[in-house]
Write an enzyme that holds these catalytic residues in place. Structure first.
Site, PDB file in Angstrom:
ATOM      1  N   GLY A  70      51.806 -33.081 -37.555  1.00 14.76           N
ATOM      2  CA  GLY A  70      53.437 -32.697 -36.470  1.00 14.76           C
ATOM      3  C   GLY A  70      54.342 -33.534 -35.326  1.00 14.76           C
ATOM      4  O   GLY A  70      53.910 -34.765 -35.667  1.00 14.76           O
ATOM      5  N   TYR A  74      56.364 -29.830 -26.597  1.00 15.95           N
ATOM      6  CA  TYR A  74      56.376 -30.041 -25.444  1.00 15.95           C
ATOM      7  C   TYR A  74      55.170 -29.331 -24.533  1.00 15.95           C
ATOM      8  O   TYR A  74      54.343 -28.115 -24.774  1.00 15.95           O
ATOM      9  CB  TYR A  74      57.626 -28.885 -23.970  1.00 15.95           C
ATOM     10  CG  TYR A  74      57.845 -29.217 -22.870  1.00 15.95           C
ATOM     11  CD1 TYR A  74      57.396 -30.440 -21.892  1.00 15.95           C
ATOM     12  CD2 TYR A  74      57.688 -27.961 -22.548  1.00 15.95           C
ATOM     13  CE1 TYR A  74      57.518 -30.093 -20.735  1.00 15.95           C
ATOM     14  CE2 TYR A  74      57.677 -28.081 -20.993  1.00 15.95           C
ATOM     15  CZ  TYR A  74      57.460 -29.094 -20.421  1.00 15.95           C
ATOM     16  OH  TYR A  74      57.404 -28.714 -18.465  1.00 15.95           O
ATOM     17  N   SER A 135      52.146 -23.104 -31.076  1.00 11.75           N
ATOM     18  CA  SER A 135      52.198 -23.894 -31.697  1.00 11.75           C
ATOM     19  C   SER A 135      51.266 -25.064 -32.720  1.00 11.75           C
ATOM     20  O   SER A 135      49.936 -24.183 -31.222  1.00 11.75           O
ATOM     21  CB  SER A 135      52.784 -25.428 -31.001  1.00 11.75           C
ATOM     22  OG  SER A 135      54.073 -25.222 -31.348  1.00 11.75           O
ATOM     23  N   CYS A 166      59.114 -29.487 -32.767  1.00 11.53           N
ATOM     24  CA  CYS A 166      58.160 -29.572 -34.016  1.00 11.53           C
ATOM     25  C   CYS A 166      59.160 -30.084 -35.456  1.00 11.53           C
ATOM     26  O   CYS A 166      58.832 -29.654 -36.091  1.00 11.53           O
ATOM     27  CB  CYS A 166      57.672 -28.110 -34.873  1.00 11.53           C
ATOM     28  SG  CYS A 166      56.239 -27.143 -33.654  1.00 11.53           S
TER      29      CYS A 166
END
Length: 207
Positions: A70, A74, A135, A166
């Site tokens: 990826g 954050y 994520s 991302c």
């Protein structure tokens, strides 16, 4: 084989990442899987293919280039991070199926909270009406994985606006609090873990 769950609290990113690497390097076919539930102080992490240009606004937040898949994401207080130290050879599934099961665990939790969410085959993660709430980023080594998932619970989302989350310009992010549910990170972990346990335990032929 039983799975060990560790609640590590607020911990710095880099030592935790190094500990995951050491665990994975040392594991054998008999090593139980572990799930580590943590929060991190503010940090941006860049995956193996991460491009610095996705950090679009300079800030004082630390940037760590790590070995997961990826782009940039954050982490900060108020976000649940679950590191999945899983030998998925035992499950008899591929990486794409593993990702789908992790996503489904989050989707099932959100459904319990009255939040309708979905995955995206082209962009791993979990979304609520097009806004990213969770994520995923994994690293595979010798049939085992480490790194894992992050789920926004009740945090300051501002630092996401300083990056292309991302790697997607203009991607909006959301969190459980903004979807009308009030949970702490610890409560979120307790409710997510049974879903992860179920989806990581079921065999391929019965999935």
């Amino acid at each position: 084989m039983s799975r060990i769950v560790k609640h590590l609290g607020l911990v710095d990113y880099t030592p935790t990442w190094r500990a995951m690497q050491a665990f994975t390097d040392a594991r054998t076919s008999d090593t139980p899987d572990e799930l580590w539930c943590v929060e991190h102080p503010p940090v941006y992490t860049l995956g193996l293919a991460g491009k610095p240009e996705h950090l679009i606004i300079p800030s004082q937040i630390e940037v760590v280039k790590c070995d997961r898949g990826g782009q940039v994401t954050y982490h900060g207080p108020g976000q649940l991070v679950v590191y999945l130290l899983v030998d998925f050879k035992r499950m008899g599934i591929g990486v794409r199926e593993l990702v789908r099961r992790i996503e489904q665990s989050v989707i099932d939790l959100l459904a319990e909270l009255g939040i309708e969410a979905n995955g995206d085959v082209d962009a791993p993660g979990v979304y609520v009406r097009g806004e990213k709430i969770a994520s995923l980023g994994l690293r595979i080594k010798n049939g085992a994985v480490y790194h894992g998932l992050s789920l926004n619970v009740d945090m300051d989302l501002t630092p996401f606006s300083w990056i292309n989350p991302c790697g997607y310009a203009g991607l909006k992010v959301t969190q459980i609090k903004d979807q009308g549910a009030s949970l702490t990170v610890a409560e979120t972990a307790e409710r997510l873990l049974p879903h992860l346990e179920r989806h990581l335990t079921v065999k391929k032929e019965t999935a």
